[in-house]
Design a protein around this motif. Structure first.
Motif, PDB file in Angstrom:
ATOM      1  N   MET A   1       0.749  -1.209   0.021  1.00  0.00           N
ATOM      2  CA  MET A   1       0.349  -0.001  -0.359  1.00  0.00           C
ATOM      3  C   MET A   1       1.147   1.384  -0.098  1.00  0.00           C
ATOM      4  O   MET A   1       1.684   1.538   1.058  1.00  0.00           O
ATOM      5  N   SER A   2       1.166   2.329  -0.241  1.00  0.00           N
ATOM      6  CA  SER A   2       1.784   3.144  -1.447  1.00  0.00           C
ATOM      7  C   SER A   2       0.583   4.570  -0.469  1.00  0.00           C
ATOM      8  O   SER A   2      -0.812   4.176  -0.714  1.00  0.00           O
ATOM      9  N   ASN A   3       1.950   4.780   0.330  1.00  0.00           N
ATOM     10  CA  ASN A   3       0.885   6.376   1.311  1.00  0.00           C
ATOM     11  C   ASN A   3       0.316   7.460  -0.045  1.00  0.00           C
ATOM     12  O   ASN A   3       0.232   8.370   0.243  1.00  0.00           O
ATOM     13  N   THR A   4       0.998   7.095  -1.573  1.00  0.00           N
ATOM     14  CA  THR A   4       0.940   8.300  -2.145  1.00  0.00           C
ATOM     15  C   THR A   4      -0.370   8.290  -3.233  1.00  0.00           C
ATOM     16  O   THR A   4      -0.302   8.940  -3.960  1.00  0.00           O
TER      17      THR A   4
ATOM     18  N   ALA B   1       2.577  10.161  14.556  1.00  0.00           N
ATOM     19  CA  ALA B   1       3.073   9.649  14.940  1.00  0.00           C
ATOM     20  C   ALA B   1       3.512   7.743  14.606  1.00  0.00           C
ATOM     21  O   ALA B   1       3.956   7.693  14.549  1.00  0.00           O
ATOM     22  N   GLU B   2       2.293   7.357  15.218  1.00  0.00           N
ATOM     23  CA  GLU B   2       1.758   5.762  14.186  1.00  0.00           C
ATOM     24  C   GLU B   2       2.005   6.082  13.706  1.00  0.00           C
ATOM     25  O   GLU B   2       2.838   4.612  12.347  1.00  0.00           O
ATOM     26  N   VAL B   3       1.386   6.947  11.902  1.00  0.00           N
ATOM     27  CA  VAL B   3       1.042   6.735  10.842  1.00  0.00           C
ATOM     28  C   VAL B   3       2.812   6.700   9.863  1.00  0.00           C
ATOM     29  O   VAL B   3       3.072   6.170   9.101  1.00  0.00           O
ATOM     30  N   ALA B   4       3.484   7.924  11.104  1.00  0.00           N
ATOM     31  CA  ALA B   4       4.936   7.732  10.122  1.00  0.00           C
ATOM     32  C   ALA B   4       5.616   5.937  10.631  1.00  0.00           C
ATOM     33  O   ALA B   4       6.231   5.596   9.964  1.00  0.00           O
ATOM     34  N   LYS B   5       5.598   5.789  11.602  1.00  0.00           N
ATOM     35  CA  LYS B   5       6.059   4.708  11.837  1.00  0.00           C
ATOM     36  C   LYS B   5       5.544   3.621  10.366  1.00  0.00           C
ATOM     37  O   LYS B   5       6.362   2.754  10.500  1.00  0.00           O
ATOM     38  N   ILE B   6       4.910   3.409  10.240  1.00  0.00           N
ATOM     39  CA  ILE B   6       3.494   2.509   9.935  1.00  0.00           C
ATOM     40  C   ILE B   6       4.033   2.975   8.381  1.00  0.00           C
ATOM     41  O   ILE B   6       4.970   1.639   7.733  1.00  0.00           O
ATOM     42  N   ARG B   7       4.214   4.160   7.698  1.00  0.00           N
ATOM     43  CA  ARG B   7       5.044   4.094   6.408  1.00  0.00           C
ATOM     44  C   ARG B   7       6.719   4.371   6.039  1.00  0.00           C
ATOM     45  O   ARG B   7       6.678   3.201   5.968  1.00  0.00           O
ATOM     46  N   LYS B   8       7.061   4.041   7.682  1.00  0.00           N
ATOM     47  CA  LYS B   8       8.868   3.494   7.792  1.00  0.00           C
ATOM     48  C   LYS B   8       9.017   2.331   7.235  1.00  0.00           C
ATOM     49  O   LYS B   8       9.663   1.982   6.770  1.00  0.00           O
ATOM     50  N   ALA B   9       7.921   1.816   8.561  1.00  0.00           N
ATOM     51  CA  ALA B   9       7.753   0.004   8.037  1.00  0.00           C
ATOM     52  C   ALA B   9       7.714  -0.727   6.851  1.00  0.00           C
ATOM     53  O   ALA B   9       8.791  -1.347   6.247  1.00  0.00           O
ATOM     54  N   ARG B  10       7.119   0.640   6.355  1.00  0.00           N
ATOM     55  CA  ARG B  10       6.894  -0.404   4.281  1.00  0.00           C
ATOM     56  C   ARG B  10       7.536   0.202   3.682  1.00  0.00           C
ATOM     57  O   ARG B  10       8.126  -0.513   2.649  1.00  0.00           O
ATOM     58  N   GLU B  11       8.619   1.711   3.916  1.00  0.00           N
ATOM     59  CA  GLU B  11       9.389   2.309   2.934  1.00  0.00           C
ATOM     60  C   GLU B  11      11.038   1.190   3.361  1.00  0.00           C
ATOM     61  O   GLU B  11      11.497   0.626   2.484  1.00  0.00           O
ATOM     62  N   MET B  12      11.331   0.457   4.587  1.00  0.00           N
ATOM     63  CA  MET B  12      12.636  -0.795   4.359  1.00  0.00           C
ATOM     64  C   MET B  12      12.900  -1.627   4.093  1.00  0.00           C
ATOM     65  O   MET B  12      13.926  -1.679   3.211  1.00  0.00           O
ATOM     66  N   PRO B  13      11.561  -2.260   3.907  1.00  0.00           N
ATOM     67  CA  PRO B  13      11.529  -3.517   2.707  1.00  0.00           C
ATOM     68  C   PRO B  13      12.181  -2.752   0.667  1.00  0.00           C
ATOM     69  O   PRO B  13      12.834  -3.954   0.572  1.00  0.00           O
ATOM     70  N   GLN B  14      11.728  -1.716   0.030  1.00  0.00           N
ATOM     71  CA  GLN B  14      12.385  -1.141  -0.190  1.00  0.00           C
ATOM     72  C   GLN B  14      13.238  -1.016  -0.571  1.00  0.00           C
ATOM     73  O   GLN B  14      14.118  -1.059  -1.524  1.00  0.00           O
TER      74      GLN B  14
END
Length: 441
Positions: free
Chosen positions: A1-4, A423-436
């Motif tokens: 899921m992309s935040n964009t 703050a919670e959304v930032a954690k979710i987005r960061k976790a999704r970006e790490m595999p990429q």
């Protein structure tokens, strides 16, 4: 899921048209969604009792563009703790600086006034968002979690992108998402009633009854053996024209055993049971001239294992029913509604395209805080000194002193939901970006 990914308008079905359901509908309307509200009855049976709306609740009303003055509020100036028998003041929490400190007034509202304004705002052509549609006489029967379809007892059904169960303490939606409540009858029951201010003045009854305060009698063990479950909460509402009472007593003292949504008015003798014979005579005289006397059975629910399942979530009493002794039930429903509107907004468009993820975030944000209030409400059942406000003052009576870890006005009002969600959304987005990022190594 992309935040964009772009924002997607959702079709939302809200089951329940009470304070919580209308708040959720209005919040999601303001966020840009299409909302249908399904209420099991008509709105002509809304009960009349006062509702406390502290700053942590009114902040969301402001976000939705609600004019609280249209709700005929009373701005509270203090909380007063009185002796059951004499009426002598045992403690006062001063609210005169509340607005200056927290930026909002501590309001006391009449439920019918609040409901009317929320209903008008949710359905009005004016205002941001598409007007919500009301479907009365639509009691929920089942919810299909795979197709996200609600079937009603009237034979109709609706499919939605997001379903919110705001159908109260006897929630059907809660059962449908697999929650198995741990429920016990409370050792305390309640009667609600009102006294008209004009009658108080005409009869020459005590003037402090309609001053802008919430006043409490009892609520702790009496030194003469009186049960701690005897308690009265009194406050003015409806521009000060009505003085509202919540009259508590041990459950075994009540004549009321029925279940349901509507009741006949009870005689005043049903309220004046047991140790009400010892009650402060000035307060007793008010009750003897009351009207709209209605029973209210109370139940203790342990916190639920979960509030959400797939694309269905719970809100208000369906999610976190609590004893009324922190006066936070309505505020916690407003917080629930506020969280839904923020999470499913254009600021976080990814959740409009992944509703399940959005509801998981909603539970993460709301469940711990609401559970803490729920637990504090249970403690305040045993001791009025545990009530928010009284936990911040010095009282002489050892029986009224709260235990450690209590809930305070500061804790409730310093909370910033927008910041918490960000703050919670930032954690979710960061976790999704790490595999990429790892894929590029």
């Amino acid at each position: 899921m992309s935040n964009t990914a772009g924002f997607k308008q959702l079709h939302v079905a809200v089951v329940g048209g009470g304070i919580g359901g209308l708040s959720a509908a209005l919040s999601l309307r303001r966020a840009g969604h299409r909302v249908d509200i399904f209420e099991r009855r008509g709105f002509d049976v809304e009960v009349g009792a006062s509702i406390s709306c502290a700053a942590n609740g009114s902040v969301h009303l402001a976000d939705w563009g609600i004019d609280v003055e249209a709700m005929s509020p009373v701005a509270l100036m203090k909380l007063t703790m009185r002796d059951w028998e004499t009426g002598e003041i045992q403690g006062v929490y001063d609210l005169s600086d509340y607005e200056r400190e927290w930026g909002r007034v501590y309001y006391m509202l009449h439920r019918q006034d609040m409901h009317k304004v929320l209903l008008e705002a949710a359905t009005a052509e004016e205002g941001e968002g598409m007007p919500c549609k009301i479907h009365n006489n639509s009691p929920c029967d089942t919810v299909d979690l795979e197709t996200n379809t609600i079937t009603f007892l009237n034979g109709k059904s609706v499919q939605a992108d997001l379903i919110i169960g705001a159908d109260g303490i006897r929630s059907v939606v809660r059962e449908q998402i697999g929650v198995k409540p741990d429920i016990k009858t409370s050792p305390q029951t309640c009667y609600r009633c009102n006294v008209l201010t004009k009658d108080i003045k005409a009869l020459g009854l005590v003037k402090h009854s309609y001053e802008p305060a919430i006043q409490f009698w009892g609520g702790s063990e009496g030194r003469n053996g009186r049960s701690k479950y005897y308690k009265i909460v009194m406050a003015p509402c409806s521009n000060g024209e009505i003085v509202s009472f919540y009259c508590f007593m041990p459950t075994e003292m009540t004549n009321h055993r029925e279940e349901g949504f509507t009741f006949k008015e009870v005689p005043v003798s049903d309220i004046l049971q047991g140790r009400y014979s010892d009650l402060d005579p000035e307060c007793l005289a008010l009750l003897q001239n009351s009207k709209d006397r209605m029973p209210w059975r109370l139940y203790v629910h342990q916190p639920y294992t979960h509030w959400v399942n797939k694309r269905v979530g719970l809100l208000g009493d369906a999610a976190h029913p609590m004893m009324p002794h922190q006066s936070q039930g309505a505020c916690q429903a407003l917080e629930d509604a506020g969280a839904l509107g923020i999470i499913f907004s254009a600021k976080y468009p990814e959740f409009t395209r992944d509703v399940e993820a959005g509801l998981r975030l909603y539970q993460t944000i709301r469940k711990p805080r609401a559970t803490r209030v729920q637990e504090a409400s249970a403690r305040a059942t045993e001791n009025v000194g545990e009530r928010i406000g009284f936990t911040s003052i010095e009282v002489q009576d050892e029986l009224l002193k709260p235990k450690t870890g209590n809930l305070t006005v500061r804790e409730m009002n310093e909370y910033k939901m927008h910041d918490h969600i960000a703050a919670e959304v930032a954690k979710i987005r960061k976790a999704r970006e790490m595999p990429q990022e790892m894929a590029h190594l």
